[in-house]
Design a protein around this motif. Structure first.
Motif, PDB file in Angstrom:
ATOM      1  N   ASP A  28       0.828  -1.198   0.000  1.00 45.91           N
ATOM      2  CA  ASP A  28       0.000   0.000   0.000  1.00 45.91           C
ATOM      3  C   ASP A  28       0.871   1.259   0.000  1.00 45.91           C
ATOM      4  N   GLU A  29       1.922   1.214   0.821  1.00 44.66           N
ATOM      5  CA  GLU A  29       2.816   2.361   0.929  1.00 44.66           C
ATOM      6  C   GLU A  29       3.555   2.583  -0.384  1.00 44.66           C
ATOM      7  N   LYS A  30       4.077   1.491  -0.925  1.00 46.46           N
ATOM      8  CA  LYS A  30       4.884   1.616  -2.133  1.00 46.46           C
ATOM      9  C   LYS A  30       4.067   2.146  -3.307  1.00 46.46           C
ATOM     10  N   ILE A  31       2.844   1.639  -3.474  1.00 38.80           N
ATOM     11  CA  ILE A  31       2.097   2.102  -4.655  1.00 38.80           C
ATOM     12  C   ILE A  31       1.679   3.565  -4.512  1.00 38.80           C
ATOM     13  N   SER A  32       1.588   4.047  -3.271  1.00 40.41           N
ATOM     14  CA  SER A  32       1.223   5.460  -3.144  1.00 40.41           C
ATOM     15  C   SER A  32       2.453   6.370  -3.287  1.00 40.41           C
ATOM     16  N   LEU A  33       3.648   5.810  -3.128  1.00 41.90           N
ATOM     17  CA  LEU A  33       4.860   6.628  -3.219  1.00 41.90           C
ATOM     18  C   LEU A  33       5.487   6.593  -4.606  1.00 41.90           C
ATOM     19  N   TYR A  34       5.489   5.420  -5.226  1.00 41.07           N
ATOM     20  CA  TYR A  34       6.218   5.268  -6.487  1.00 41.07           C
ATOM     21  C   TYR A  34       5.296   4.853  -7.620  1.00 41.07           C
ATOM     22  N   GLN A  35       5.861   4.991  -8.820  1.00 39.98           N
ATOM     23  CA  GLN A  35       5.121   4.566 -10.007  1.00 39.98           C
ATOM     24  C   GLN A  35       5.745   3.293 -10.554  1.00 39.98           C
ATOM     25  N   TYR A  36       4.916   2.343 -10.934  1.00 38.53           N
ATOM     26  CA  TYR A  36       5.431   1.087 -11.493  1.00 38.53           C
ATOM     27  C   TYR A  36       4.810   0.859 -12.857  1.00 38.53           C
ATOM     28  N   ASP A  37       5.556   0.178 -13.710  1.00 37.55           N
ATOM     29  CA  ASP A  37       5.005  -0.172 -15.017  1.00 37.55           C
ATOM     30  C   ASP A  37       4.115  -1.391 -14.892  1.00 37.55           C
ATOM     31  N   CYS A  38       4.504  -2.238 -13.936  1.00 38.94           N
ATOM     32  CA  CYS A  38       3.732  -3.470 -13.790  1.00 38.94           C
ATOM     33  C   CYS A  38       3.766  -3.893 -12.318  1.00 38.94           C
ATOM     34  N   THR A  39       2.656  -4.424 -11.836  1.00 37.47           N
ATOM     35  CA  THR A  39       2.601  -4.924 -10.465  1.00 37.47           C
ATOM     36  C   THR A  39       2.148  -6.380 -10.486  1.00 37.47           C
ATOM     37  N   ILE A  40       2.895  -7.192  -9.772  1.00 31.98           N
ATOM     38  CA  ILE A  40       2.528  -8.606  -9.667  1.00 31.98           C
ATOM     39  C   ILE A  40       1.984  -8.813  -8.258  1.00 31.98           C
ATOM     40  N   VAL A  41       0.719  -9.215  -8.145  1.00 34.34           N
ATOM     41  CA  VAL A  41       0.066  -9.236  -6.838  1.00 34.34           C
ATOM     42  C   VAL A  41      -0.403 -10.642  -6.464  1.00 34.34           C
ATOM     43  N   ASP A  42      -0.010 -11.060  -5.268  1.00 35.18           N
ATOM     44  CA  ASP A  42      -0.557 -12.300  -4.708  1.00 35.18           C
ATOM     45  C   ASP A  42      -1.849 -11.924  -3.981  1.00 35.18           C
ATOM     46  N   LEU A  43      -2.886 -12.728  -4.145  1.00 38.81           N
ATOM     47  CA  LEU A  43      -4.173 -12.352  -3.557  1.00 38.81           C
ATOM     48  C   LEU A  43      -4.219 -12.553  -2.048  1.00 38.81           C
ATOM     49  N   THR A  44      -3.560 -13.624  -1.572  1.00 35.83           N
ATOM     50  CA  THR A  44      -3.665 -13.934  -0.149  1.00 35.83           C
ATOM     51  C   THR A  44      -2.427 -13.402   0.568  1.00 35.83           C
ATOM     52  N   LEU A  45      -2.630 -12.334   1.308  1.00 34.45           N
ATOM     53  CA  LEU A  45      -1.539 -11.755   2.073  1.00 34.45           C
ATOM     54  C   LEU A  45      -1.885 -11.879   3.553  1.00 34.45           C
ATOM     55  N   PRO A  46      -0.883 -11.944   4.413  1.00 31.44           N
ATOM     56  CA  PRO A  46      -1.192 -12.166   5.832  1.00 31.44           C
ATOM     57  C   PRO A  46      -2.024 -11.037   6.442  1.00 31.44           C
ATOM     58  N   ASP A  47      -1.841  -9.822   5.985  1.00 36.75           N
ATOM     59  CA  ASP A  47      -2.560  -8.730   6.636  1.00 36.75           C
ATOM     60  C   ASP A  47      -3.529  -8.018   5.696  1.00 36.75           C
ATOM     61  N   GLY A  48      -3.953  -8.703   4.668  1.00 36.07           N
ATOM     62  CA  GLY A  48      -4.911  -8.040   3.791  1.00 36.07           C
ATOM     63  C   GLY A  48      -5.184  -8.845   2.535  1.00 36.07           C
ATOM     64  N   ASN A  49      -6.022  -8.290   1.694  1.00 41.33           N
ATOM     65  CA  ASN A  49      -6.435  -8.973   0.484  1.00 41.33           C
ATOM     66  C   ASN A  49      -5.852  -8.267  -0.734  1.00 41.33           C
ATOM     67  N   GLY A  50      -5.296  -9.054  -1.655  1.00 45.63           N
ATOM     68  CA  GLY A  50      -4.690  -8.488  -2.856  1.00 45.63           C
ATOM     69  C   GLY A  50      -5.666  -7.683  -3.699  1.00 45.63           C
ATOM     70  N   PHE A  51      -6.958  -8.078  -3.635  1.00 42.39           N
ATOM     71  CA  PHE A  51      -7.968  -7.347  -4.421  1.00 42.39           C
ATOM     72  C   PHE A  51      -7.997  -5.868  -4.035  1.00 42.39           C
ATOM     73  N   ASP A  52      -7.788  -5.614  -2.713  1.00 45.55           N
ATOM     74  CA  ASP A  52      -7.836  -4.222  -2.249  1.00 45.55           C
ATOM     75  C   ASP A  52      -6.676  -3.411  -2.820  1.00 45.55           C
ATOM     76  N   ILE A  53      -5.513  -4.066  -2.938  1.00 50.54           N
ATOM     77  CA  ILE A  53      -4.363  -3.374  -3.519  1.00 50.54           C
ATOM     78  C   ILE A  53      -4.660  -2.997  -4.961  1.00 50.54           C
ATOM     79  N   ILE A  54      -5.266  -3.944  -5.677  1.00 48.99           N
ATOM     80  CA  ILE A  54      -5.557  -3.698  -7.094  1.00 48.99           C
ATOM     81  C   ILE A  54      -6.523  -2.526  -7.230  1.00 48.99           C
ATOM     82  N   GLN A  55      -7.520  -2.499  -6.337  1.00 48.69           N
ATOM     83  CA  GLN A  55      -8.490  -1.413  -6.417  1.00 48.69           C
ATOM     84  C   GLN A  55      -7.841  -0.049  -6.144  1.00 48.69           C
ATOM     85  N   THR A  56      -6.963  -0.008  -5.150  1.00 45.07           N
ATOM     86  CA  THR A  56      -6.258   1.248  -4.863  1.00 45.07           C
ATOM     87  C   THR A  56      -5.409   1.644  -6.062  1.00 45.07           C
ATOM     88  N   LEU A  57      -4.713   0.648  -6.596  1.00 46.89           N
ATOM     89  CA  LEU A  57      -3.815   0.887  -7.727  1.00 46.89           C
ATOM     90  C   LEU A  57      -4.571   1.452  -8.919  1.00 46.89           C
TER      91      LEU A  57
END
Lengths: 225, 419
Positions: free
Chosen positions: A37-66
């Protein structure tokens, strides 16, 4: 080209970054939801590879923020969940690709490259390596400017090789790339062999060199001889 | 038999027996009372008669009336001097019917010689009384029987209504959904207790189902992730330049084993998910058409193995089921028909209004056809075969109420799915 890898399994994240770094990408890793969450709000990426099951959250939420803050970023989901619902949901909220674990690094690499190509050039570009030139929109292949006619599978195979230059590819990863993972039998490895043979012949016929190197017991490598 | 019906029947039978018993007892009591009355009157008359004889010592047998008829007959020889009551019939002098009488017979001395005296009383009135009382009794008892029966039925229906309502809700209860079971509350403690117990069980079932479902998903994740790591590490490892032949052999083995394990895991998870009925989405599908489309995915391999494809369709097989399961079902069937086919063989896809079948040429089965659909039942020893394909097909059929059958007519194996 900057890539963010969101994966909680440290070893796997390391493998992915090592592999992609060799291909010339700059990779960063986030092992937790909050890091990502911190990284995507600070930096720009050309591509993000996301695992859906994270210990402290859901990958879907990262995708939505992104999608909200950096819509141009390509998104590839890597997940152990292989249900149709998850795949559909992933595509629905804006991811570009969905890969089920375990996957082949070479396949991931090919998909990252294809995604970045589509994002940056809208697919309107040529892919050139040594004396091979592929016109992607027209799906035409030129060897030393001589057009060669490839079957659909041979074309896919060539692109797969061109995305993974100098990389040892297993027969299994090639078979899976060409036919998907629902057809797993000894026959598909035979088919890989015959397609490789044809592709090699067609390249050499048009004056190219024999770029396909067999690696005993493992598979093939596309490399300058 | 329904509870209410059973209770009604038992109630009716018991009531009939009791009422019949009561009726008979009542009849006997009335009968006894009437006889008692008549006999005591006869005894009084006997006393009157004896008083008369003692005073006059003579009797003339000329009384005209039937009622209070006293018959005096001289007796000769021996006699048993006892007073005896008997029932007798005396013919009516007008209409040739026999009328019932109660008769008291005794012996007495008139003018020094013995006489047998019979005093009679008509029972016609008494019998009529008994008949009337009996008829009234039967009518009243019958009425009582019918009304209590109806009352019982209506009351039971009312009392049991919450039970039947709850039963209907329990029948409708689906533990795969999140909706909790709500039984009907009533004034009856037992039903409420039953409802409480059922609700508790239902919520436990839902909870267990959810945790099982979560477990299967988590297990998948937990196992697939290290497998993904093995795969990735192997892929990285094979990039090194200085691999000996031995190394590549070992790596290949590791790689294969990891892939196999991953597929096994996926197969078993799929079976568990089907068993747990986790594929709840339903759609009307045309299985014949789906099978045809599925064949396109296999074009390359059919061509590679030079398998001749023949299609035959007499109608479309429509079925409401999960699209994901239908896809897996057909994929596994066709995959199976190709894997166990020989080069230059044949694959037939036939479908009709209520079936779809896949036939393929192939070597005869080495094992028992009965066990074809069991898990880990492998025909080929090839490392690629997991022995789960047909087990999954069978499981899907069982869950979607499809029948599956296997037939072998040399050299054609046929697996038929019937709706």
């Amino acid at each position: 080209m900057k890539i963010l890898v969101v994966e909680d399994e440290k070893g796997l994240a390391e493998s992915i970054t090592d592999y992609l770094s060799r291909e010339g990408f700059v990779c960063e890793v986030a092992n937790t939801f909050w890091q990502a969450d911190e990284k995507i709000s600070l930096y720009q990426y050309d591509c993000t590879i996301v695992d859906l099951t994270l210990p402290d959250g859901n990958g879907f939420d990262i995708i939505q923020t992104l999608k909200k803050i950096a819509a141009a970023t390509g998104i590839i989901i890597i997940s152990a969940r292989n249900t149709l619902e998850d795949k559909l949901k992933g595509l629905e909220i804006g991811s570009d690709d969905y890969m089920t674990k375990p996957f082949h690094l070479s396949e991931l690499n090919a998909r990252v490259k294809s995604l970045i190509r589509r994002r940056n050039f809208g697919g309107n570009n040529d892919m050139t390596w040594k004396d091979i030139r592929v016109n992607l929109p027209a799906r035409k292949v030129f060897i030393k400017d001589n057009e060669t006619t490839l079957s659909k599978k041979e074309y896919d195979l060539l692109l797969y090789f061109l995305s993974n230059i100098d990389v040892a590819l297993t027969k299994e990863s090639i078979a899976e790339h060409l036919w998907g993972d629902n057809m797993d039998s000894a026959d598909s490895l035979d088919m890989v062999y015959s397609h490789i043979k044809n592709l090699r012949r067609k390249i050499v016929e048009k004056g190219g060199k024999d770029y396909i190197q067999s690696i005993y017991g493992i598979g093939y490598k596309f490399t300058a001889p | 038999m329904k509870l209410l019906e059973k209770a009604s029947r038992i109630y009716l039978l018991a009531s009939l027996l009791i009422y019949a018993g009561v009726g008979i007892a009542f009849y006997w009591i009335i009968n006894f009372m009437i006889y008692d009355e008549v006999e005591s009157r006869l005894m009084v008359e006997k006393q009157d008669f004896e008083t008369y004889i003692r005073a006059n010592d003579t009797w003339s047998n000329n009384s005209y009336f039937v009622e209070n008829k006293i018959e005096v007959v001289p007796v000769f020889g021996k006699f048993d001097n006892r007073a005896v009551f008997t029932d007798t019939l005396i013919s009516n002098r007008y209409d040739e019917t026999a009328d019932p009488f109660r008769q008291l017979t005794f012996y007495t001395l008139i003018g020094g010689s013995p006489y047998r005296v019979a005093i009679r009383k008509s029972m016609i009135e008494s019998y009529k009384l008994i008949e009337a009382i009996s008829a009234a009794m039967i009518a009243f008892l019958g009425l009582l029987l019918v009304s209590t029966f109806l009352f019982h039925r209506i009351l039971s229906g009312k009392l049991w209504k919450p039970f039947y309502d709850s039963l209907a809700r329990i029948k409708d209860f689906d533990w795969t959904k999140n909706k909790p079971l709500e039984t009907v509350r009533s004034e009856i403690t037992e039903f409420n207790e039953l409802g409480d117990v059922m609700e508790k069980m239902a919520s436990k079932m839902q909870h267990d189902y959810r945790s099982l479902r979560e477990f299967t998903e988590n297990a998948s994740h937990e196992i697939q992730t290290p497998l993904a790591l093995i795969n990735a590490r192997v892929e990285q490892f094979i990039q090194s330049k200085d691999l000996g032949e031995n190394h590549t052999y070992w790596i290949e083995e590791i790689y294969h084993a990891a892939r196999r394990m991953s597929r096994l895991n996926q197969g078993l998870l799929l079976l568990a998910k089907i068993e747990n009925q986790q594929f709840t989405e339903q759609e009307e599908l045309d299985l014949s058409e789906l099978a045809l489309n599925k064949l396109k995915d296999f074009e390359d391999i059919l061509q590679h193995k030079q398998i001749t494809l023949s299609l035959h369709s007499t109608g479309s097989f429509r079925k409401i089921m999960s699209p994901a399961l239908a896809d897996i079902l057909l994929n596994n069937l066709i995959n199976n028909a190709i894997r166990h086919n020989y080069n230059g063989g044949e694959l037939r896809l036939e479908s009709g209004i209520d079936y779809v079948q896949v036939s393929n040429t192939g070597n005869p089965l080495k094992s028992d056809p009965e066990r074809l659909f069991e898990r880990f039942k492998k025909e080929s020893t090839g490392a690629e075969s997991l022995g789960l394909g047909l087990a999954i097909v069978k499981q899907i059929c069982d869950n979607c109420e499809l029948r599956i059958s296997y037939r072998y007519e040399e050299p054609i194996h046929t697996i038929k799915i019937t709706g």
